[in-house]
Write an enzyme that holds these catalytic residues in place. Structure first.
Site, PDB file in Angstrom:
ATOM      1  N   SER A 196       0.843  -1.194   0.000  1.00  0.00           N
ATOM      2  CA  SER A 196       0.000   0.000   0.000  1.00  0.00           C
ATOM      3  C   SER A 196       0.884   1.252   0.000  1.00  0.00           C
ATOM      4  O   SER A 196       1.691   1.435  -0.911  1.00  0.00           O
ATOM      5  CB  SER A 196      -0.957  -0.038   1.193  1.00  0.00           C
ATOM      6  OG  SER A 196      -1.901   0.985   1.124  1.00  0.00           O
ATOM      7  N   ASP A 225       4.084  24.061  -0.503  1.00  0.00           N
ATOM      8  CA  ASP A 225       5.485  23.881  -0.883  1.00  0.00           C
ATOM      9  C   ASP A 225       6.009  22.483  -0.543  1.00  0.00           C
ATOM     10  O   ASP A 225       7.184  22.311  -0.229  1.00  0.00           O
ATOM     11  CB  ASP A 225       6.358  24.947  -0.236  1.00  0.00           C
ATOM     12  CG  ASP A 225       6.298  24.927   1.294  1.00  0.00           C
ATOM     13  OD1 ASP A 225       5.401  24.243   1.839  1.00  0.00           O
ATOM     14  OD2 ASP A 225       7.132  25.580   1.942  1.00  0.00           O
ATOM     15  N   HIS A 282      -7.249  -5.330  -1.179  1.00  0.00           N
ATOM     16  CA  HIS A 282      -6.081  -4.487  -0.936  1.00  0.00           C
ATOM     17  C   HIS A 282      -5.089  -5.114   0.038  1.00  0.00           C
ATOM     18  O   HIS A 282      -3.878  -4.937  -0.106  1.00  0.00           O
ATOM     19  CB  HIS A 282      -6.557  -3.130  -0.403  1.00  0.00           C
ATOM     20  CG  HIS A 282      -5.478  -2.140  -0.174  1.00  0.00           C
ATOM     21  ND1 HIS A 282      -4.790  -1.533  -1.208  1.00  0.00           N
ATOM     22  CD2 HIS A 282      -4.950  -1.632   0.979  1.00  0.00           C
ATOM     23  CE1 HIS A 282      -3.910  -0.698  -0.717  1.00  0.00           C
ATOM     24  NE2 HIS A 282      -3.971  -0.742   0.606  1.00  0.00           N
TER      25      HIS A 282
END
Length: 433
Positions: free
Chosen positions: A147, A356, A409
């Site tokens: 993951s 940023d 998953h």
């Protein structure tokens, strides 16, 4: 290099050593504040005196400590045949200078924001490289990412491929360029499909959950962790329906949610306790604080999942419409409703507005990658958009992949020995057994 055979910790079929490393919080200021990063080395008794290479596991998340194995099974059993396994608690998790409201309480919200900005994949990989150089006398090692751990693998390939012999990814090939908004637009569609599957499989689940929702709206229901249960919080259980055995866990919980008492219908105390165990926001705050930042490169997330949700009105609960669970999404209201997130609300808002964030991936370096990489891509994965994984696979040199519908998953948790064995076989060009 010290042998794990000297360790005093033993598990069923495994021998372990603990490692602690003092590393910079900010690698731009290596002489500044330090954090402790923990890793557990696992060996098999038959191999612990051999100088085997390491395979390093990068856990999913962000914000979760490495697996604590109780027995020699799953992917670890396969790995121990030829490696020493290093289970890394990523900075801020497990035993690695944990991040939580208590550990950050001495900081102002601005200081919390600045501190937390150092806990993304870029610094996780800097930690790993520093550990590799200290632990292996600068020998190459192999990495495995599940993951979010797959995001870390690609960051490692982008920043320090010279330290790697091989790389493996399960359920975690991210887009290298797409904005968080695009990721969540795709993810909400996947969550809709998982809801359809869930309510089709468990034909009385919609009735059960709507009865519970109605009760929650009309009564003050307090969870075992002290919060008032809301509809939005109830929807968060959907993070489990994209996992192997997750739908069953959610259904069985709903089945026991309401009980009849002499005072009338009430929420079962068992539900109030087990509900908290299926959600990790109080115990693993990095997930809520930094989850969206894993997609940010010189951009702000601005609470992407919350904004994109406006494009999917069906997730806004109404009593006369079907109830839908949400998925792996983080929302700003969570920092108003979960007790252990409330003290971090200002920092969470600032992190969501932060523009940023450094670039994560060097596209040119990844395109010319020489490290052998193999990935398992789960076609039915609710958490990772398969189209974006396949797109990235074309952008990374020397990457092979295996697409399968067999697993959800968390496939590596359920059938890890087979999955890792197959990936190793593919990576080395051997014939599949």
């Amino acid at each position: 290099m010290n042998s794990a055979c000297s360790a005093q910790l033993t598990f069923a079929g495994m021998i372990a050593r603990k490692h602690y490393f003092s590393l910079p919080l900010d690698y731009q200021r290596p002489d500044g504040e330090k954090i402790s990063v923990f890793a557990r080395e696992i060996s098999s008794p038959d191999n612990c005196d051999k100088d085997l290479p390491f395979i390093v596991f990068f856990q999913g998340g962000p914000g979760f400590g490495a697996v604590r194995p109780a027995a020699n099974g799953g992917w670890i059993k396969r790995a121990l045949q030829e490696y020493r396994v290093l289970l890394l608690d990523q900075r801020g998790t497990g035993l690695s200078t944990p991040v939580n409201f208590a550990s950050l309480s001495h900081l102002t919200s601005d200081e919390q924001t600045q501190y937390l900005s150092h806990f993304r994949a870029d610094n996780i990989i800097r930690d790993a490289e520093a550990i590799r150089q200290q632990l292996t006398d600068n020998q190459k090692w192999t990495i495995l990412g599940q993951s979010f751990g797959g995001f870390c693998v690609l960051k490692y390939l982008s920043d320090a491929p010279e330290g790697l012999a091989e790389a493996y990814i399960t359920g975690g090939i991210p887009s290298l360029t797409r904005h968080a908004d695009e990721v969540y637009q795709a993810t909400y569609k996947r969550v809709l499909a998982k809801n359809q599957d869930f309510f089709s499989r468990f034909t009385d689940a919609q009735t059960l959950v709507k009865s519970l929702a109605s009760h929650i709206e009309s009564n003050e229901v307090i969870l075992a962790t002290g919060e008032r249960l809301t509809i939005e919080m109830l929807q968060l259980l959907g993070i489990n329906i994209g996992m192997e055995q997750g739908p069953e866990s959610v259904y069985y919980l709903l089945e026991q949610a309401l009980i009849d008492t002499p005072s009338g219908t009430q929420v079962n105390p068992l539900f109030l306790a087990h509900f908290c165990q299926l959600l990790d926001f109080n115990t693993n705050p990095i997930f809520a604080l930094l989850h969206e930042s894993i997609y940010c490169q010189n951009t702000a997330s601005n609470w992407a999942a919350h904004r994109v949700r406006n494009e999917f009105a069906e997730f806004n609960y109404q009593a006369d419409k079907p109830f839908l669970f949400t998925g792996e999404m983080v929302y700003p209201w969570m920092f108003e409703q979960f007790n252990n997130l409330k003290p971090l609300k200002q920092a969470a808002d600032a992190l969501a507005q932060k523009q940023d964030w450094p670039m994560l991936y060097d596209l040119d370096k990844l395109a010319t990658n020489k490290v052998p990489v193999t990935a398992a891509i789960y076609s039915e994965d609710m958490f990772v958009e398969m189209r974006y994984s396949l797109e990235t696979a074309t952008q990374v040199g020397n990457l092979k992949y295996w697409v399968t519908s067999e697993y959800e998953h968390n496939g590596i948790r359920m059938d890890g020995e087979h999955i890792l064995d197959r990936l190793i076989t593919i990576n080395r060009g051997e014939k599949l057994r």
